[in-house]
Scaffold this motif. Structure first.
Motif: not given
Length: 603
Positions: A369-377
């Motif tokens: 979830q942390a990696a996903q959030k950083e990728y999307v943002e």
């Protein structure tokens, strides 16, 4: 001999080896110990179980265990046959270890024994039936090379020709010859997988692990990835999809032997990228849990060797074969939207919750979830962390391949997660129907006919009811062929037909085109060829998927053109010397072709 290495290791560690009955066991034992004993040759890929079957035969005839444990590749023992007959069983359990290297001198005993074996297959007239029974194990190339190097004689020459015919034609025997040849590589890898998984999970050592009643954070406790993977491999859907993958290997000409299947299972259960050799032991588990890296032990990724280095994957046949299928590297917009945006998109959140959030082991954990959030943002300026998230996506696509239910496969475009987007159609509508002796539906055939027509003519034709045979005006085959030669009806008509069949001597479905009684051409329909033809039928360019397939199909076209000439000759079709007539294919706006007849007359 790998079988003996396993037995020695099992004795050393006092563990029962994983064992199950090979599909050929009953037939091999019956051939040698039955009412009329005959000799047997076992061929197949390394790891197919040849030595294991030799040992089972040796034990069945009460051979000495001490002799079997010797390093000698050749063994012999007497055993009672039907009635009061006493036979002598000769076992060459490793032909490559017994036959000298090329250009090295033959051992006289080995040379004479193989010549004697040939003589038992083709005895001279009036001779008594031999009491010698042979069991010889070796791969196809070793077998043929050995008989090429033997001193020439009529029995040796006839034996060589017999072995070649049996191997090429996929037969086990020839009438009048006391021999059975078993090619172990012709057994379906998916069937071997089922037997291997059953034996693997039923081993009593796993019950000893459960009996530990381990607490959280300990080996085989509720958070243990080894325990989780063992339970996953028993789930029907996981086994089904794994069987599908091995079936695709088979139908692409890549048989997976038992040794590789067992290697796959061990890696699937124990794999973890951060531990020594990429395989967890019981002592590794507490640290894996404590460091929060359980997700790196995912069975779904381990199945493809995701825990191993690229070099080790490439050196391991089963991982190299599975990698060709592309699971994890192929995807669809729908799947990636769920994985990347599903937790914030109302239309996709139900899918995200079901496929990601619900899996507390290998789904959307805090690291993902942390990696996903950083990728999307888009906050990763170096791109390093984005690259790590993309590697996570590969593992998650692989997990979804094993999680998407059959009734959602079409909606979720399951097979778009592989390079074979039409693999489900191939397995369900062709292979499975042929196995129960049902005809392939006409819709499948029309797709194949349209794909063939587009390749044979080099034009974007839409004809799918007849197969068009056309030539090019160029001296060599041109890409566009408009010179109409003939056509064959896809529906059975006046001796013509196009169908897909499964033959005993072919490990894959066969496309058969019949021009007239006794005049037909056939081509193995591998999954790659089917995918190629289906994509071309739907508009893809022939060169966009497989150049090799394109060349194979042009070769098949040449066979069909020769068959068409033969049909014309049989029907005595001729033209007068006063005219030259031919037809050109004209492409209409609908994509249909119309042959336009042209005549040239002498002035």
């Amino acid at each position: 001999m790998y079988d003996e290495h396993i037995r020695r290791s099992a004795r050393y560690f006092d563990v029962r080896p994983i064992q199950f009955q090979h599909p050929a066991t009953g037939s091999v034992l019956g051939a040698i110990t039955g009412a009329t004993p005959v000799s047997v040759i076992l061929t197949g890929t390394a790891g197919d179980g040849k030595t294991h079957l030799c040992r089972q035969v040796w034990e069945a005839v009460k051979g000495s265990e001490r002799e079997w444990l010797s390093p000698e590749p050749y063994l012999r023992t007497a055993f009672p046959g039907p009635g009061q007959d006493l036979h002598v069983l000769h076992i060459v359990r490793d032909l490559s270890a017994w036959v000298p290297q090329r250009k090295a001198p033959w051992d006289p005993g080995a040379h004479d024994l193989l010549r004697r074996f040939s003589a038992t297959l083709f005895p001279s007239g009036g001779s008594q039936p031999s009491q010698d029974i042979f069991l010889i194990a070796g791969n196809d190339g070793q077998l043929m090379e050995t008989w090429r190097r033997l001193e020439n004689s009529e029995p040796v020459r006839r034996s060589h020709d017999l072995f070649e015919a049996l191997l090429v034609e996929g037969r086990k025997e020839q009438e009048g010859v006391s021999l059975r040849l078993f090619n172990l590589s012709r057994h379906e890898s998916a069937d071997l997988l089922d037997s291997a998984v059953d034996a693997f999970v039923a081993h009593e050592a796993w019950q000893s692990c459960y009996a530990l009643n381990s607490a959280s954070g300990e080996f085989f406790g509720p958070e243990c990835p080894i325990r989780r993977n063992l339970e996953l491999i028993q789930q029907p859907l996981v086994r089904e999809r794994l069987g599908n993958l091995l079936a695709l290997c088979d139908y692409n000409g890549l048989h997976m032997p038992i040794r590789q299947i067992l290697l796959l299972l061990v890696n699937a259960i124990l794999g973890h990228a951060d531990v020594k050799d990429g395989l967890m032991t019981a002592t590794d588990v507490p640290a894996v849990i404590r460091h929060g890296t359980v997700a790196k032990a995912s069975l779904y990724d381990n199945v493809f060797g995701g825990n191993l280095t690229e070099t080790r994957r490439a050196r391991t046949p089963i991982f190299e074969a599975l990698d060709r299928i592309g699971v994890g590297h192929e995807t669809s917009n729908r799947v990636d939207n769920i994985l990347i945006f599903g937790d914030t998109d109302d239309a996709l959140k139900a899918y995200f919750d079901r496929y990601m959030t619900a899996d507390r082991f290998y789904g959307a954990n805090t690291t993902y979830q942390a990696a996903q959030k950083e990728y999307v943002e888009g906050t990763d300026e170096t791109g390093e962390r984005s690259a790590r998230f993309l590697r996570m996506l590969v593992a998650q696509r692989r997990r979804l391949f094993f999680k998407i239910a059959d009734d959602e496969a079409d909606d979720m475009l399951l097979w778009d997660l592989t390079v074979f987007q039409h693999a489900g159609e191939y397995l369900n509508q062709i292979v499975n129907r042929l196995k129960v002796r049902q005809r392939v539906e006409r819709q499948i055939l029309t797709h194949i006919v349209k794909g063939l027509n587009r390749i044979f003519t080099g034009m974007l034709v839409s004809d799918d009811q007849s197969l068009l045979l056309a030539n090019s005006f160029a001296p060599s085959q041109g890409r566009v062929s408009r010179l109409f030669v003939d056509k064959i009806s896809a529906e059975p008509r006046l001796g013509e037909s196009i169908d897909i069949v499964m033959r005993k001597d072919e490990p894959v479905p066969v496309l058969r085109v019949t021009l007239s009684p006794g005049n037909s051409c056939s081509m193995p329909l591998h999954i790659t060829r089917y995918e190629f033809l289906t994509r071309v039928a739907k508009g893809a360019l022939p060169g966009s998927f497989s150049r090799e397939c394109y060349e194979d199909l042009l070769a098949f076209k040449s066979q069909l053109l020769k068959a068409a000439v033969k049909r014309s000759e049989d029907n005595a079709e001729t033209t007068t010397g006063e005219e030259l007539a031919f037809s050109l294919l004209q492409l209409e706006s609908t994509g249909r072709t119309v042959p336009r007849r042209l005549e040239l007359r002498k002035s």
